[in-house]
Scaffold this motif. Sequence first.
Motif, PDB file in Angstrom:
ATOM      1  N   ASP A   1     -16.838 -10.167  12.169  1.00 54.71           N
ATOM      2  CA  ASP A   1     -16.153 -10.225  13.468  1.00 54.71           C
ATOM      3  C   ASP A   1     -16.691 -11.394  14.295  1.00 54.71           C
ATOM      4  N   HIS A   2     -18.003 -11.614  14.234  1.00 53.00           N
ATOM      5  CA  HIS A   2     -18.611 -12.752  14.936  1.00 53.00           C
ATOM      6  C   HIS A   2     -18.050 -14.071  14.411  1.00 53.00           C
ATOM      7  N   PHE A   3     -17.985 -14.224  13.080  1.00 49.99           N
ATOM      8  CA  PHE A   3     -17.437 -15.456  12.503  1.00 49.99           C
ATOM      9  C   PHE A   3     -15.978 -15.647  12.906  1.00 49.99           C
ATOM     10  N   CYS A   4     -15.221 -14.563  12.942  1.00 51.92           N
ATOM     11  CA  CYS A   4     -13.817 -14.653  13.383  1.00 51.92           C
ATOM     12  C   CYS A   4     -13.750 -15.139  14.827  1.00 51.92           C
ATOM     13  N   GLY A   5     -14.674 -14.682  15.663  1.00 52.13           N
ATOM     14  CA  GLY A   5     -14.745 -15.167  17.042  1.00 52.13           C
ATOM     15  C   GLY A   5     -15.079 -16.648  17.093  1.00 52.13           C
TER      16      GLY A   5
ATOM     17  N   LEU B   1      -8.281 -10.075  -1.528  1.00 53.83           N
ATOM     18  CA  LEU B   1      -7.363 -10.409  -0.433  1.00 53.83           C
ATOM     19  C   LEU B   1      -6.216 -11.208  -1.045  1.00 53.83           C
ATOM     20  N   ALA B   2      -5.367 -10.549  -1.786  1.00 57.93           N
ATOM     21  CA  ALA B   2      -4.245 -11.203  -2.448  1.00 57.93           C
ATOM     22  C   ALA B   2      -2.975 -10.999  -1.638  1.00 57.93           C
ATOM     23  N   ASN B   3      -2.096 -12.002  -1.668  1.00 57.50           N
ATOM     24  CA  ASN B   3      -0.787 -11.931  -1.003  1.00 57.50           C
ATOM     25  C   ASN B   3      -0.913 -11.661   0.489  1.00 57.50           C
ATOM     26  N   TYR B   4      -1.904 -12.260   1.104  1.00 57.27           N
ATOM     27  CA  TYR B   4      -2.194 -11.953   2.499  1.00 57.27           C
ATOM     28  C   TYR B   4      -1.775 -13.060   3.459  1.00 57.27           C
ATOM     29  N   GLY B   5      -1.636 -14.292   2.981  1.00 50.28           N
ATOM     30  CA  GLY B   5      -1.307 -15.404   3.869  1.00 50.28           C
ATOM     31  C   GLY B   5      -2.459 -15.743   4.785  1.00 50.28           C
ATOM     32  N   ILE B   6      -3.589 -16.101   4.207  1.00 54.00           N
ATOM     33  CA  ILE B   6      -4.813 -16.352   4.969  1.00 54.00           C
ATOM     34  C   ILE B   6      -4.696 -17.674   5.727  1.00 54.00           C
ATOM     35  N   SER B   7      -4.904 -17.620   7.032  1.00 51.26           N
ATOM     36  CA  SER B   7      -4.851 -18.829   7.855  1.00 51.26           C
ATOM     37  C   SER B   7      -6.096 -19.680   7.617  1.00 51.26           C
ATOM     38  N   GLU B   8      -6.033 -20.924   8.055  1.00 49.56           N
ATOM     39  CA  GLU B   8      -7.181 -21.829   7.924  1.00 49.56           C
ATOM     40  C   GLU B   8      -8.394 -21.265   8.666  1.00 49.56           C
ATOM     41  N   ARG B   9      -8.185 -20.718   9.825  1.00 47.28           N
ATOM     42  CA  ARG B   9      -9.286 -20.167  10.615  1.00 47.28           C
ATOM     43  C   ARG B   9      -9.914 -18.952   9.933  1.00 47.28           C
ATOM     44  N   THR B  10      -9.065 -18.088   9.396  1.00 48.96           N
ATOM     45  CA  THR B  10      -9.577 -16.919   8.689  1.00 48.96           C
ATOM     46  C   THR B  10     -10.299 -17.335   7.413  1.00 48.96           C
ATOM     47  N   ALA B  11      -9.797 -18.367   6.746  1.00 44.44           N
ATOM     48  CA  ALA B  11     -10.461 -18.873   5.535  1.00 44.44           C
ATOM     49  C   ALA B  11     -11.875 -19.349   5.861  1.00 44.44           C
ATOM     50  N   LYS B  12     -12.057 -19.983   7.001  1.00 45.16           N
ATOM     51  CA  LYS B  12     -13.387 -20.443   7.408  1.00 45.16           C
ATOM     52  C   LYS B  12     -14.318 -19.258   7.665  1.00 45.16           C
ATOM     53  N   ALA B  13     -13.808 -18.222   8.334  1.00 45.35           N
ATOM     54  CA  ALA B  13     -14.620 -17.024   8.580  1.00 45.35           C
ATOM     55  C   ALA B  13     -14.977 -16.339   7.252  1.00 45.35           C
ATOM     56  N   LEU B  14     -14.017 -16.282   6.337  1.00 44.58           N
ATOM     57  CA  LEU B  14     -14.281 -15.703   5.019  1.00 44.58           C
ATOM     58  C   LEU B  14     -15.339 -16.507   4.269  1.00 44.58           C
ATOM     59  N   ALA B  15     -15.252 -17.834   4.377  1.00 42.96           N
ATOM     60  CA  ALA B  15     -16.230 -18.687   3.688  1.00 42.96           C
ATOM     61  C   ALA B  15     -17.642 -18.394   4.177  1.00 42.96           C
ATOM     62  N   CYS B  16     -17.779 -18.050   5.429  1.00 39.64           N
ATOM     63  CA  CYS B  16     -19.106 -17.738   5.974  1.00 39.64           C
ATOM     64  C   CYS B  16     -19.611 -16.376   5.522  1.00 39.64           C
ATOM     65  N   ILE B  17     -18.708 -15.423   5.322  1.00 34.14           N
ATOM     66  CA  ILE B  17     -19.147 -14.069   4.967  1.00 34.14           C
ATOM     67  C   ILE B  17     -19.231 -13.859   3.455  1.00 34.14           C
ATOM     68  N   ILE B  18     -18.433 -14.549   2.667  1.00 42.59           N
ATOM     69  CA  ILE B  18     -18.411 -14.333   1.211  1.00 42.59           C
ATOM     70  C   ILE B  18     -19.802 -14.407   0.590  1.00 42.59           C
ATOM     71  N   PRO B  19     -20.611 -15.417   0.906  1.00 44.83           N
ATOM     72  CA  PRO B  19     -21.931 -15.465   0.271  1.00 44.83           C
ATOM     73  C   PRO B  19     -22.839 -14.300   0.667  1.00 44.83           C
ATOM     74  N   LEU B  20     -22.532 -13.643   1.763  1.00 45.47           N
ATOM     75  CA  LEU B  20     -23.404 -12.591   2.292  1.00 45.47           C
ATOM     76  C   LEU B  20     -23.057 -11.194   1.787  1.00 45.47           C
ATOM     77  N   LEU B  21     -21.995 -11.085   0.995  1.00 44.62           N
ATOM     78  CA  LEU B  21     -21.585  -9.774   0.498  1.00 44.62           C
ATOM     79  C   LEU B  21     -22.475  -9.375  -0.685  1.00 44.62           C
ATOM     80  N   PRO B  22     -23.291  -8.348  -0.505  1.00 40.83           N
ATOM     81  CA  PRO B  22     -24.232  -7.974  -1.566  1.00 40.83           C
ATOM     82  C   PRO B  22     -23.515  -7.428  -2.802  1.00 40.83           C
ATOM     83  N   ASP B  23     -24.028  -7.779  -3.960  1.00 41.73           N
ATOM     84  CA  ASP B  23     -23.496  -7.302  -5.243  1.00 41.73           C
ATOM     85  C   ASP B  23     -22.037  -7.683  -5.478  1.00 41.73           C
ATOM     86  N   MET B  24     -21.565  -8.716  -4.821  1.00 45.34           N
ATOM     87  CA  MET B  24     -20.196  -9.164  -5.039  1.00 45.34           C
ATOM     88  C   MET B  24     -20.124  -9.891  -6.378  1.00 45.34           C
ATOM     89  N   THR B  25     -19.282  -9.398  -7.253  1.00 50.53           N
ATOM     90  CA  THR B  25     -19.103 -10.037  -8.552  1.00 50.53           C
ATOM     91  C   THR B  25     -17.729 -10.668  -8.699  1.00 50.53           C
TER      92      THR B  25
END
Length: 182
Positions: free
Chosen positions: A65-69, A89-113
Motif C-alpha cells: 500500500d505504501h509503494f502504491c502511494g 496477476l493474469a488478465n488484469y491490465g496492470i498500469s505502469e504505476r501499479t507495475a512499479k509498485a509490484l516491482a518493489c514488492i515482488i522481491p520481498l514476497l517470502p518463498d515466492m517461486t
Amino acid sequence: TLHGFNMDILKTYPLNGESIDVPTFLLRDMTKKLGALEDIHANLTEEFKAKTYFPTADHLQVLFDHFCGEFDCAPLALLQFFQDGKLTLANYGISERTAKALACIIPLLPDMTHVVLDNNALSDPMCALLLLAAFMSPTLSHLELKQNNLKHSAACTLSELLQRWPDKIQHLGLARSESMSG
C-alpha cells in the motif's frame, strides 16, 4: 529498501520513451550493475529467515500500500493474488504505476517461486523492470509474462539475467508476447 531499486529514479522511469538495453540505472547500487542482485539475494534470504521487517503477511500488504502511494496508484489486495508461493496477476491490465509498485514488492514476497503476469498489456520498459524485480527474489524459479510487450529492453534484460544466472529459472513462459519487431 530491501528491494534494491532507487525510488527517485524509478518514479521517473521510463525516460522519454527511450529504448534502453538493460535498465541497471534503476538499481540502488548502479556501480555493481546486475552484480547488485547478489547482495540483494543475500539480504532478502537473511530477512526471510529472521522475519525482522515482515513478521506477518499483513506487513507485506501495508508495505505494498505504501509503494502504491509512492507511485500514485490504487492498491490491490495483494495477498489474494499471492498464494502458496505463487503471485498470479493474469488478465488484469496492470498500469505502469501499479507495475512499479509490484516491482518493489515482488522481491520481498517470502518463498515466492512463481510469478504469473500474463496478458496485462505491460509495456517493454515495465516488462524489463518486472524481470529485474523477479530476479531479485532469491526463491523465484517460474516466470510467466505471456501476451505482453516484450521488445528490446525486456529482451536485453532477460538475456543478461539468464546469462548471469542460467539455472535460476526452471520455467519461462513468454508465448504470444509481442516480439522485438517494433
